[in-house]
Design an enzyme around this catalytic site. Sequence first.
Site, PDB file in Angstrom:
ATOM      1  N   LYS A  54     -11.620  -9.222  -8.942  1.00  0.00           N
ATOM      2  CA  LYS A  54     -11.920 -10.349  -8.094  1.00  0.00           C
ATOM      3  C   LYS A  54     -12.864  -9.750  -7.126  1.00  0.00           C
ATOM      4  CE  LYS A  54      -7.158 -10.830  -8.292  1.00  0.00           C
ATOM      5  NZ  LYS A  54      -5.364  -9.979  -8.085  1.00  0.00           N
ATOM      6  N   GLN A  98      -2.997  -6.064  -4.244  1.00  0.00           N
ATOM      7  CA  GLN A  98      -2.500  -6.430  -5.669  1.00  0.00           C
ATOM      8  C   GLN A  98      -0.956  -5.937  -5.991  1.00  0.00           C
ATOM      9  OE1 GLN A  98      -4.536  -7.825  -7.845  1.00  0.00           O
ATOM     10  NE2 GLN A  98      -2.947  -7.647  -9.588  1.00  0.00           N
ATOM     11  N   ASP A 121      -3.685 -15.348  -1.289  1.00  0.00           N
ATOM     12  CA  ASP A 121      -3.528 -15.198  -2.373  1.00  0.00           C
ATOM     13  C   ASP A 121      -2.209 -15.505  -1.879  1.00  0.00           C
ATOM     14  OD1 ASP A 121      -3.891 -14.362  -4.399  1.00  0.00           O
ATOM     15  OD2 ASP A 121      -2.661 -12.597  -4.148  1.00  0.00           O
TER      16      ASP A 121
END
Length: 281
Positions: A54, A98, A121
């Site tokens: 990413k 994450q 996200d």
Amino acid sequence: MSQPLVLDGLKVAEDIKSKLQARVSSLKEEGVTPCLATVLVGDDSSSATYVRMKGNACEKLGIQSKRIHLPSDTTTEELIQCIEELNQDPLVDGILLQHPVPSHIDERAAFEAISIDKDVDGVTSWGFGQLAFGFGKYPCCTPAAIMAILDYYNLPIEGKHAVVVGRSPILGKPVSIMLLNRNATVTTCHSRTQNLSDLVKQADIVVAAVGKPNFIQGDWMKEGAVVLDAGYNEGNIGDVDYEACFEKASAITPVPGGVGPVTISMLLKHTVDSAELRANQ
Ligand code: NAP
């Protein structure tokens, strides 16, 4: 039946990124560099790889990647403190924590600490609620990727019966809502669903979000179904038995090269969207 259309995620991702490139350049001309902060806790090697991918994708596009790596013994309070500092940092446009974090951490509490304005996200319950009402800014990236693939190939959604297999908060549930918001008739299946194959057989659109390799069988498919496989299992294997479903589908995503690359592009897009809001403040 003729061969299905292979839904090429790399092509969709390139299309999204090429459009973002121009937006990043004009932001930079205004003195704004979009910035995504990634937070990795612990030493899980797959998580480290995902975060690195990413970050690298950001940098390739001229988006700054602020990479924070915390030790595995980080407490929930310390992680929340780190997220709050990023919330306050005026130069950070998006925050990605994450998943998964080490099990002693309250992951939900950490996700909830992310400011709604930086939740690129789509992991907060506030963002999920907004999505459900149809005005969310940043939907979860994998569901957004699935919708982007359908749209890129102009595959009709309205009035179609979509069967989503999986109901996780980051994938099955939000993609079900997004399909519903686009006027599909949605059936969401899970581990307690009865007669799963009969339900899948009714689907015009099948979304596989189970986390089990080759789980969705070819003989469960209606002729001409559109198949989107979000699954990513060890050995680059999807949740759909690709060879068998290929025989029946009118369109299908491969694994790898399907939903995965588009997911990263959606994260970049949301970060640029957020940076544009900052530039216009
Ligand atoms: P998850 O949290 O483990 O959820 C799996 C879902 O599948 C659950 O809702 C579960 O039902 C359901 N399920 C399990 N066994 C089932 C069965 N026998 N019949 C019907 N449903 C069943 O997984 P996830 O995080 O949503 O991820 C799903 C897959 O997508 C994984 O392969 C993951 O690697 C992949 N993924 C890909 C991306 C990408 O960018 N491509 C991003 C995220 C995830 P219950 O709710 O009843 O337990």
